[in-house]
Design an enzyme around this catalytic site. Structure first.
Site, PDB file in Angstrom:
ATOM      1  N   ASP A   1     -11.372   3.422   4.181  1.00  0.00           N
ATOM      2  CA  ASP A   1     -11.705   1.901   4.049  1.00  0.00           C
ATOM      3  C   ASP A   1     -13.071   1.759   4.037  1.00  0.00           C
ATOM      4  O   ASP A   1     -13.389   0.629   3.681  1.00  0.00           O
ATOM      5  CB  ASP A   1     -10.939   1.260   5.208  1.00  0.00           C
ATOM      6  CG  ASP A   1      -9.886   0.249   4.830  1.00  0.00           C
ATOM      7  OD1 ASP A   1      -9.564  -0.233   3.626  1.00  0.00           O
ATOM      8  OD2 ASP A   1      -9.135  -0.285   5.705  1.00  0.00           O
TER       9      ASP A   1
ATOM     10  N   GLN B   1      -4.870  -1.153   9.600  1.00  0.00           N
ATOM     11  CA  GLN B   1      -4.566  -2.708   9.070  1.00  0.00           C
ATOM     12  C   GLN B   1      -5.157  -3.673   9.903  1.00  0.00           C
ATOM     13  O   GLN B   1      -4.757  -3.668  11.186  1.00  0.00           O
ATOM     14  CB  GLN B   1      -3.154  -2.894   8.638  1.00  0.00           C
ATOM     15  CG  GLN B   1      -3.040  -4.322   7.929  1.00  0.00           C
ATOM     16  CD  GLN B   1      -3.600  -4.459   6.749  1.00  0.00           C
ATOM     17  OE1 GLN B   1      -3.486  -3.340   5.882  1.00  0.00           O
ATOM     18  NE2 GLN B   1      -4.398  -5.429   6.200  1.00  0.00           N
TER      19      GLN B   1
ATOM     20  N   LYS C   1       1.077  -1.094  -0.047  1.00  0.00           N
ATOM     21  CA  LYS C   1      -0.127   0.067  -0.169  1.00  0.00           C
ATOM     22  C   LYS C   1       0.942   1.291  -0.169  1.00  0.00           C
ATOM     23  O   LYS C   1       0.677   2.268  -0.591  1.00  0.00           O
ATOM     24  CB  LYS C   1      -1.001   0.071   1.278  1.00  0.00           C
ATOM     25  CG  LYS C   1      -2.071  -0.962   0.957  1.00  0.00           C
ATOM     26  CD  LYS C   1      -3.041  -1.316   2.654  1.00  0.00           C
ATOM     27  CE  LYS C   1      -3.898  -2.300   2.279  1.00  0.00           C
ATOM     28  NZ  LYS C   1      -4.580  -2.868   3.480  1.00  0.00           N
TER      29      LYS C   1
END
Ligand code: NAD
Length: 291
Positions: free
Chosen positions: A121, A98, A54
Site C-alpha cells: 500500500d 484495510q 481485492k
C-alpha cells in the site's frame, strides 16, 4: 468542445492482464505464486466490499490471496501479532491492512509494524521517505494509478504545470512527489490555500483529492487541461467525484469520470505492487517498465 474521457476501467483491465501474465511467469520461476494478505478488522460494509474485490482480483491475476477477518473488538496486541506473523510468512509478499480501523485501534502503529518491503500500500513512513528521496520502494496505489493515466495521456510530463488539491498521506502528498519526480512543476493545494481557482487556472494537470462533491468547477480550469478526479463521494443519486463533471467536461482537454476513472486503477496497481514485491523478495528480475 467536450473533453476526451479517460477510460480508467479499460486501462486498469489492461494493467491487470499484464500483471496476470507476469504473475504466471513469476510462479514458474519462483516455484510459488506471489501472495497478498489482506486484513480486515470489523464489519464496515464498504471495507468488506473492498476486501472481497481485492481478494477476487488477486486470485484472477494468478496470485495467492490470504484473507484475515478479525472481529471489531480485536485488541492492538492481537492485530500486531497477526502483522508479525504475516511479516514472517514466506508465502506472503504483500500485506494490506484495510483502513479505517475501528477507533480503539492505533492505525499508525499497525502500519509501522508492517515490513516496509511487504508494504504494497506504500503507507509505511519508510516508503514515504523512499518516494521523497527518489529511492525504490512502494508508492501508494491510487496516486501511482493517477500517474499512469497521466503518462498514458500526455507522455512526458516534464515542465507541465500541475496542481494537486489535497495533501493526505494516501493521495495528495505522494501524488505531488510522483509528479515532481516526473519533472512537472507542482503546486500542492489544501484547505488553507488562498484563491484556489487562480492556482487551478494555471494548471496543465489538475488532480483533485479533496473529498468534497463537485468541488472543482469547470470555470476554474485552463482550457485543454487534463483533469484527474480522485474523489469518491456518495450523494443522493449515486457516486460523484470532487470535480463538477458537467462544467469541467466543457473546458478540459481530458477528464476521468467517476465512477470508471481512477477507482479501478487502485486495485490494479495493488496487484502490480504485490508482484513487484514478490520479485524483489525472491530475487527474480522483473521488467517493470511493462507494468
Ligand atoms: P483526506 O480527507 O485525507 O484529505 C482531503 C484533503 O483535501 C486535505 O488534505 C485537505 O487539506 C484538502 N481540502 C479539504 N477542503 C479543501 C478546500 N476547501 N480546498 C482545498 N483543499 C481542501 O482525503 P483523501 O483520503 O486524500 O481522499 C480524497 C478523496 O479521494 C475522497 O473523496 C476519497 O474518497 C477519494 N479516494 C479515492 C480513492 C480511489 O481509489 N479512487 C482512493 C483514496 C481516496
Amino acid at each position: 468542445m467536450s473533453a476526451d474521457i479517460i477510460d480508467g476501467k479499460a486501462f486498469a483491465a489492461g494493467l491487470r492482464g499484464r500483471v496476470g501474465e507476469a504473475a504466471g511467469a513469476f510462479a514458474k520461476a519462483a516455484g510459488r505464486p506471489a501472495g497478498l494478505a489482506v486484513v480486515l478488522v470489523g464489519e464496515d460494509p464498504a471495507s468488506a466490499v473492498y476486501v472481497r474485490s481485492k481478494g477476487k482480483a488477486t486470485v484472477a491475476a494468478g496470485m495467492a490471496s490470504f484473507e484475515h477477518r478479525l472481529p471489531a473488538d480485536t485488541d492492538q496486541a492481537t492485530l500486531e501479532a497477526l502483522v508479525d506473523q504475516l511479516n514472517a510468512d514466506p508465502a506472503v509478499d504483500g500485506i494490506l491492512v484495510q483502513l479505517p480501523l475501528p477507533r480503539h485501534l492505533d492505525a499508525d502503529a499497525v502500519l509501522l509494524r508492517i515490513d516496509p518491503d511487504k508494504d504494497v500500500d506504500g503507507f509505511h513512513p519508510v516508503n514515504a521517505g523512499r518516494l521523497a528521496s527518489g529511492l525504490p520502494g512502494f508508492v501508494p496505489c491510487t496516486p501511482l494509478g493517477c500517474l499512469m493515466l497521466l503518462r498514458d495521456r500526455l507522455g512526458d510530463l516534464s515542465g507541465k504545470e500541475a496542481v494537486v488539491i489535497g495533501r493526505s498521506n494516501i493521495v495528495g502528498k505522494p501524488m505531488a512527489a510522483l509528479l515532481t519526480a516526473d519533472s512537472a512543476t507542482v503546486t500542492l493545494a489544501h484547505s488553507r490555500t488562498r484563491d484556489l481557482p487562480s492556482h487551478v487556472g494555471r494548471a496543465d494537470i489538475v488532480v483533485a483529492a479533496v473529498g468534497r462533491p463537485n468541488f472543482v468547477r469547470g470555470e476554474w480550469l485552463k482550457p485543454g487541461a487534463t483533469v484527474i478526479d480522485v474523489g469518491i463521494n456518495r450523494v443522493e443519486g449515486g457516486l460523484v467525484g470532487d470535480v463538477d463533471f458537467a462544467s469541467a467536461v466543457e473546458v478540459a482537454g481530458a477528464i476521468t469520470p467517476v465512477p470508471g476513472g481512477v477507482g479501478p486503477m487502485t486495485i490494479a496497481v495493488l496487484l502490480r505492487n504485490t508482484l513487484v514485491a514478490a520479485h524483489r523478495r525472491a530475487g527474480v528480475p522483473l521488467d517493470d517498465a511493462t507494468l
